[in-house]
Design an enzyme around this catalytic site. Sequence first.
Site, PDB file in Angstrom:
ATOM      1  N   ASP A  87       0.806  -1.226   0.000  1.00  0.00           N
ATOM      2  CA  ASP A  87       0.000   0.000   0.000  1.00  0.00           C
ATOM      3  C   ASP A  87       0.839   1.276   0.000  1.00  0.00           C
ATOM      4  O   ASP A  87       0.333   2.339   0.377  1.00  0.00           O
ATOM      5  CB  ASP A  87      -0.934   0.004   1.221  1.00  0.00           C
ATOM      6  CG  ASP A  87      -2.228  -0.758   0.970  1.00  0.00           C
ATOM      7  OD1 ASP A  87      -2.558  -0.992  -0.211  1.00  0.00           O
ATOM      8  OD2 ASP A  87      -2.902  -1.114   1.945  1.00  0.00           O
ATOM      9  N   LYS A  90      -0.447   4.723  -1.263  1.00  0.00           N
ATOM     10  CA  LYS A  90      -1.365   5.611  -0.539  1.00  0.00           C
ATOM     11  C   LYS A  90      -0.715   6.949  -0.210  1.00  0.00           C
ATOM     12  O   LYS A  90      -1.410   7.913   0.124  1.00  0.00           O
ATOM     13  CB  LYS A  90      -1.854   4.932   0.735  1.00  0.00           C
ATOM     14  CG  LYS A  90      -2.863   3.815   0.459  1.00  0.00           C
ATOM     15  CD  LYS A  90      -3.383   3.200   1.746  1.00  0.00           C
ATOM     16  CE  LYS A  90      -4.436   2.132   1.452  1.00  0.00           C
ATOM     17  NZ  LYS A  90      -4.943   1.491   2.700  1.00  0.00           N
TER      18      LYS A  90
END
Length: 240
Positions: A87, A90
């Site tokens: 991730d 992000k």
Amino acid sequence: MLKLREAQKKLKDRAAWLAAEVESATRLIVKREEEIILRLARAAEFRDSETGAHILRMAKYSFIIAKGLGLDSELCRLIYRAAPMHDVGKIGVSDAVLLKPAALTPAERDLMEKHTLFGEEILAGSGSRLIQVASEIAGSHHERWDGRGYPRGLKGAEIPISGRIAAVADVFDALTSERPYKRAWSLEEARDAIVKGSGTQFDPDCVDAFVRRWDAIVGVQRGAVSLSEAPIDQDAASVA
């Protein structure tokens, strides 16, 4: 003959020394790569409500599934070390979207989904196999087996195996973790959801490996995992 033998021995000793130096330098490079991975993953955490424990549990789940699939040891360890970066994209999503406490609008959802492409781009172009696998995972862990995932709508074996593995690991940990907007599901509820998604959301082989290694999965979920207690370069065999 004695002088020749002595020269041969010196060459052999020199070769052994050089081999040891190369091995030491290689280990140092690997540790530096791992440090970069971990620090970037921690940077992404500052933008989200997820914790360091999440990225480490997710990495261990990924390792367990990879082992259950019978992948070679080197690839299993690469996936384990690269998974925390899933991730990192992000970082490129605005706070207004990333931290919004309410449901996202369609436009906001589109922006959120771009974190996969942002992460893939951040990690793209490296000569390091570890960073290459991390880029692969970042860009594919939200693809679905049935082709209805994002960002590219890949289907089945079109999705890299690392992304298919990370998808199961990431969803399971998300389901079993408490968030401001939801309760933590029980282990059994989360397992049933993963099994239900076999053949649609998830690669059936990855789900089978997940179920076969259920005891190891539970062991990781119930363990006290933190960044300080479980550095990313620790021996992954401890969760095998």
